[in-house]
Motif scaffolding. Structure first.
Motif, PDB file in Angstrom:
ATOM      1  N   UNK A  48     -60.763 -57.146 -67.046  1.00 18.08           N
ATOM      2  CA  UNK A  48     -59.366 -56.792 -67.255  1.00 18.08           C
ATOM      3  C   UNK A  48     -58.486 -57.531 -66.249  1.00 18.08           C
ATOM      4  N   UNK A  49     -57.328 -58.033 -66.686  1.00 20.91           N
ATOM      5  CA  UNK A  49     -56.439 -58.771 -65.763  1.00 20.91           C
ATOM      6  C   UNK A  49     -55.629 -57.830 -64.876  1.00 20.91           C
ATOM      7  N   UNK A  50     -56.302 -56.871 -64.280  1.00 18.16           N
ATOM      8  CA  UNK A  50     -55.638 -55.862 -63.461  1.00 18.16           C
ATOM      9  C   UNK A  50     -56.272 -55.832 -62.074  1.00 18.16           C
ATOM     10  N   UNK A  51     -55.426 -55.716 -61.075  1.00 21.60           N
ATOM     11  CA  UNK A  51     -55.888 -55.547 -59.700  1.00 21.60           C
ATOM     12  C   UNK A  51     -55.100 -54.415 -59.074  1.00 21.60           C
ATOM     13  N   UNK A  52     -55.795 -53.516 -58.375  1.00 21.65           N
ATOM     14  CA  UNK A  52     -55.142 -52.373 -57.756  1.00 21.65           C
ATOM     15  C   UNK A  52     -55.265 -52.462 -56.243  1.00 21.65           C
ATOM     16  N   UNK A  53     -54.183 -52.062 -55.572  1.00 22.93           N
ATOM     17  CA  UNK A  53     -54.121 -52.143 -54.125  1.00 22.93           C
ATOM     18  C   UNK A  53     -53.568 -50.835 -53.565  1.00 22.93           C
ATOM     19  N   UNK A  54     -53.797 -50.662 -52.277  1.00 22.56           N
ATOM     20  CA  UNK A  54     -53.100 -49.654 -51.500  1.00 22.56           C
ATOM     21  C   UNK A  54     -52.678 -50.275 -50.167  1.00 22.56           C
ATOM     22  N   UNK A  55     -51.787 -49.630 -49.459  1.00 23.32           N
ATOM     23  CA  UNK A  55     -51.233 -50.188 -48.232  1.00 23.32           C
ATOM     24  C   UNK A  55     -52.192 -50.003 -47.068  1.00 23.32           C
ATOM     25  N   UNK A  56     -52.095 -50.946 -46.113  1.00 27.29           N
ATOM     26  CA  UNK A  56     -52.869 -50.870 -44.880  1.00 27.29           C
ATOM     27  C   UNK A  56     -52.111 -51.634 -43.812  1.00 27.29           C
ATOM     28  N   UNK A  57     -52.503 -51.468 -42.571  1.00 24.73           N
ATOM     29  CA  UNK A  57     -51.899 -52.169 -41.446  1.00 24.73           C
ATOM     30  C   UNK A  57     -52.911 -53.143 -40.865  1.00 24.73           C
ATOM     31  N   UNK A  58     -52.455 -54.374 -40.654  1.00 27.84           N
ATOM     32  CA  UNK A  58     -53.314 -55.402 -40.081  1.00 27.84           C
ATOM     33  C   UNK A  58     -52.957 -55.575 -38.604  1.00 27.84           C
TER      34      UNK A  58
END
Length: 324
Positions: free
Chosen positions: A142-152
């Motif tokens: 599927x052409x879907x990518x899921x993300x969540x926030x993080x601190x680098x």
């Protein structure tokens, strides 16, 4: 030329979320992208994700489109529109909450990161779903990518807020599988219609055969009770066992339940029709205000507003302005 800075952490970071996508959400996003391409819109495609979250279990069930407003040099979410749509969906789907948002692109951009930070002020730890429209030929995923926030962490230019890629699965129920299968076929063709007709004919023949056999048993029982036929206790015991296995329901109760279900279906159909008409009326009103902003404000303003006659005034009900 310097390469663009990546906004995705690629160091094996995992948040431990168990994320499931439902087919309805995927279809809604795909439909949004298709309509945007057909209309030739230049605005950024954005929408909200509706779902449930229990501990680290997250399910994306549905979506709705969002509006962006221009703010100096950058666009931001229309928070009033988001809250209105959120309350409307909450009335229909009380178990679903806004858990994130979606957009289009191959990789997260600076604008996506900024919108994610804004959305974090509306929803705690929002999920970002990105739909990639540049699908290579022969792709199976599927052409879907899921993300969540993080601190680098760090002191270089890449330190700060980042995205963390999430693993997900597709979860579907029987009703969703039927709907997706129908959408994939693009409606019912002649071949599908012939299959449906054949299935209905088979069911009708089975019901007719069952009715004929019930008539035979009924005639035999009447003949035995009137002394016209010899009683076979083995057959009578089988008939008695068959009747005992059937659910007991009074004819009046069955008729009442059937009428209630029919009324519920009619109410749902009427509500669906009214919703479509209200949406059409809302679109017409928005277009009317765009084309005739001054006239609309003068003639149909709310009661008590400057220049507005209000719908409860005689001249407004008469359909025209009072001549001076």
């Amino acid at each position: 030329m310097d390469e663009p800075v990546s906004h995705v952490l690629d160091n094996g970071v995992s948040s431990g979320l168990t994320l499931n996508l439902h087919p309805l959400a995927i279809l809604n996003i795909s439909d949004h992208v298709t309509r945007d391409r057909l209309t030739g819109s230049k605005t950024k495609i954005t929408g909200a994700l509706l779902g449930t979250q229990a501990n680290r279990q997250v399910a994306v069930v549905n979506t709705f489109e969002l509006a962006l407003v221009a703010d100096v040099d950058e666009a931001t979410f229309d928070q009033d529109f988001l809250e209105r749509r959120k309350e409307q969906f909450k009335q229909v789907f009380p178990t679903l909450d806004v858990i994130g948002w979606y957009s289009v692109g191959a990789t997260p951009s600076d604008e996506d990161l900024r919108l994610q930070e804004q959305f974090s002020g509306l929803v705690e730890t929002p999920i970002f779903l990105q739909f990639n429209t540049d699908i290579p030929a022969g792709a199976k995923d599927l052409p879907l990518t899921l993300y969540e926030s993080a601190l680098s962490e760090g002191k270089d230019a890449e330190a700060g807020a980042k995205f963390v890629k999430l693993d997900y699965g597709v979860e579907t129920g029987e009703a969703e599988r039927i709907a997706v299968d129908g959408a994939q076929r693009g409606g019912m063709g002649a071949r599908d219609e012939s299959q449906v007709v054949g299935s209905l004919v088979t069911q009708r023949n089975a019901i007719r055969m069952l009715y004929e056999r019930i008539e035979v048993l009924s005639s035999y029982v009447h003949a035995v009770s009137e002394g016209k036929a010899k009683a076979d206790h083995n057959i009578l015991r089988q008939i008695s066992a068959l009747l005992a296995s059937l659910p007991t329901m009074d004819a009046a109760v069955f008729k009442a339940e059937l009428e209630d279900e029919y009324a519920d279906v009619q109410i749902a159909d009427t509500f669906n029709s009214l919703t479509k008409q209200l949406n059409a009326l809302s679109d017409y009103t928005d277009r009317h205000h765009v084309v005739f902003p001054t006239s609309s404000q003068d003639d149909y303003g709310p009661p008590g507003a400057r220049g507005g006659k209000g719908f409860d005034r005689p001249e407004a009900l008469a359909g025209g302005r009072r001549r001076r």
